[in-house]
Design a protein around this motif. Structure first.
Motif, mmCIF file in Angstrom:
data_model
loop_
_atom_site.group_PDB
_atom_site.id
_atom_site.type_symbol
_atom_site.label_atom_id
_atom_site.label_comp_id
_atom_site.label_asym_id
_atom_site.label_seq_id
_atom_site.Cartn_x
_atom_site.Cartn_y
_atom_site.Cartn_z
ATOM 1 N N ASP A 267 0.788 -1.127 0.148
ATOM 2 C CA ASP A 267 -0.122 -0.059 0.021
ATOM 3 C C ASP A 267 0.797 1.243 -0.039
ATOM 4 O OD1 ASP A 267 -1.942 1.988 0.405
ATOM 5 O OD2 ASP A 267 -2.570 1.147 2.351
ATOM 6 N N SER A 269 -0.045 4.142 0.242
ATOM 7 C CA SER A 269 -0.409 5.128 1.298
ATOM 8 C C SER A 269 0.274 4.834 2.541
ATOM 9 C CB SER A 269 -1.944 5.174 1.163
ATOM 10 O OG SER A 269 -2.499 5.321 0.001
ATOM 11 N N ALA A 270 0.670 3.710 2.981
ATOM 12 C CA ALA A 270 1.235 3.248 4.092
ATOM 13 C C ALA A 270 2.930 3.618 4.174
ATOM 14 C CB ALA A 270 0.828 1.884 4.308
ATOM 15 N N ASN A 307 -3.133 5.748 -11.610
ATOM 16 C CA ASN A 307 -3.144 6.054 -10.132
ATOM 17 C C ASN A 307 -1.730 6.354 -9.575
ATOM 18 O OD1 ASN A 307 -5.846 4.955 -9.933
ATOM 19 N ND2 ASN A 307 -5.203 2.878 -9.444
ATOM 20 N N LYS A 366 -3.072 2.081 -3.518
ATOM 21 C CA LYS A 366 -3.252 3.056 -2.849
ATOM 22 C C LYS A 366 -4.525 2.978 -1.924
ATOM 23 C CE LYS A 366 -0.806 7.094 -5.272
ATOM 24 N NZ LYS A 366 -0.913 8.317 -5.706
ATOM 25 N N SER A 367 -4.547 3.052 -0.661
ATOM 26 C CA SER A 367 -5.693 2.773 0.110
ATOM 27 C C SER A 367 -6.266 4.241 0.385
ATOM 28 C CB SER A 367 -5.643 2.210 1.583
ATOM 29 O OG SER A 367 -4.497 3.071 2.140
ATOM 30 N N LYS A 368 -5.620 5.177 0.143
ATOM 31 C CA LYS A 368 -5.872 6.752 0.404
ATOM 32 C C LYS A 368 -5.669 7.422 -1.111
ATOM 33 C CE LYS A 368 -4.846 6.809 5.236
ATOM 34 N NZ LYS A 368 -3.960 7.297 6.249
ATOM 35 N N THR A 369 -6.541 8.294 -1.396
ATOM 36 C CA THR A 369 -6.369 9.170 -2.576
ATOM 37 C C THR A 369 -6.076 10.499 -1.940
ATOM 38 O OG1 THR A 369 -8.697 9.683 -2.702
ATOM 39 C CG2 THR A 369 -8.098 8.089 -3.837
ATOM 40 N N ASP A 370 -5.187 11.229 -2.935
ATOM 41 C CA ASP A 370 -4.636 12.403 -2.684
ATOM 42 C C ASP A 370 -5.831 13.589 -2.605
ATOM 43 O OD1 ASP A 370 -1.905 11.443 -2.471
ATOM 44 O OD2 ASP A 370 -1.768 11.844 -4.626
#
Length: 370
Positions: A267, A269-270, A307, A366-370
């Motif tokens: 991930d 995002s991590a 992404n 990506k577990s989180k989007t910008d």
């Protein structure tokens, strides 16, 4: 007649000023672990290489491109042997020596071993580099070995065109506690012990863009010895371990996947990065090794271009010098593993993904989007 003012990019002559020693990074075509031969090229070089003799006591050799060789001495002890050296990644000679020594010792810890002694590898342009500068490089290496409570018991020196420094590192490990880059199991969690971004910082330093605060963060990270490796090796739930160095996160994780015959999901995002790494990278502070690393592992990586920007992709293959431990462990020991890192002063250890069934490959999400 009025005195002519110097141009804005010139300084008035100071005849009595001491000449400044040359910058260490001026000598090196590549710095730190970014000097490594590209993964694809190395694979071709080693493709048909095999030791003429493979004794049963050789527990770890060339099979999976692991961090060190391991040779069993008896039922309780195995010898860990490795070597690592490179050209300057920084201009301060003491810092260069510290980083190179910490990087070399990391391979012993990554196998679960305890360093026993080291031998110095020294190649220096003795006619162009001040002897005091060379002495400070060696002082840096000695200071790291003192932290690890081991002696530099010898070594070898040559006169070379580029400054080269590193160590042969020898350690001990119980045969039952040897940790390899093979052994990861589906369902394991992936944990990374340090922040990423050393290669980007080194490129920014060469361009004169790295701030003093960023330089301090870079040296602090690269000189932190990966001591948690020994305690982690004693945990039965830790199934595979390596350190992230010149091939970047994706390069070294792909080695775990190939050696273990598993897939992985990480991930983005991590991930923890050094401060302002994305800004430096967007400003063009990337190493050539990042692109070579991507070429070497891209066949094993699933990374949707819609992404991820080119810069984000480059960060995943950014060459790390004295980077963090990367390990695969059972979910039930994650808390214990993170506690070991924290006890040893590693505040940025984090779960970055997990191991999955399937042929060797890495899916980046990506577990989180910008």
């Amino acid at each position: 007649m009025p005195r002519k003012k110097p141009k804005t990019n010139e300084l008035p002559a100071t005849p009595d000023a001491e000449p400044q020693p040359p910058r260490l990074t001026e000598f090196s075509h590549g710095g730190g672990c970014g000097c490594k031969i590209a993964p694809a090229v190395l694979e071709q070089i080693l493709k048909k290489t095999s030791p003429a003799i493979v004794p049963k006591q050789l527990l770890v050799g060339l099979e999976t491109s692991d961090d060190a060789a391991v040779y069993q001495l008896n039922a309780e002890q195995a010898l860990v042997a490795t070597t690592d050296f490179f050209m300057p990644i920084v201009d301060d000679p003491f810092d260069f020596g510290c980083i190179a020594a910490a990087n070399a010792l990391s391979d012993v810890y990554a196998m679960g071993g305890l360093p026993l002694l080291a031998l110095a590898i020294v190649g220096m342009p003795v006619n162009t580099l001040p002897l005091e500068t060379i002495r400070r490089i060696l002082d840096g290496g000695e200071s790291i070995c003192a932290q690890a409570r081991i002696p530099i018991a010898g070594g070898h020196t040559i006169d070379s065109v580029e400054p080269i420094y590193g160590l042969v590192a020898i350690g001990l490990v119980h045969p039952d506690n040897v940790k390899r880059n093979a052994g990861a199991r589906p369902g394991d969690k992936l944990i990374l012990g340090k922040r990423l971004g050393i290669g980007v910082y080194s490129a920014a330093l060469k361009k004169g863009l790295l701030t003093p605060a960023a330089y301090s963060a870079m040296v602090s990270s690269a000189t932190q010895i990966n001591t948690p490796g020994r305690a982690l090796a004693c945990l039965a739930g830790v199934h595979a371990m390596t350190d992230v160095t010149g091939f970047g996160l994706l390069g070294h994780l792909s080695e775990i996947c190939k050696a273990s015959n598993v897939a992985a999901v990480i991930d983005y995002s991590a991930l923890h990065f050094l401060p302002n790494v994305l800004e430096y990278a967007d400003a063009g502070c990337l190493t050539g090794a990042s692109g070579r690393n991507w070429a070497g592992c891209s066949d094993y990586v699933e990374l949707p271009r819609k992404n991820f920007s080119d810069t984000e992709r480059a960060l995943l293959t950014d060459p790390q010098t004295s980077g963090g431990l990367l390990l695969a462990c059972a979910p039930e020991v994650v808390t214990e593993v993170l506690a070991v890192f924290l006890q040893e002063g590693f505040d940025h250890a984090v779960v970055i993904g997990e191991v999955a069934d399937g042929k060797p490959h890495i899916a980046v999400i990506k577990s989180k989007t910008d």
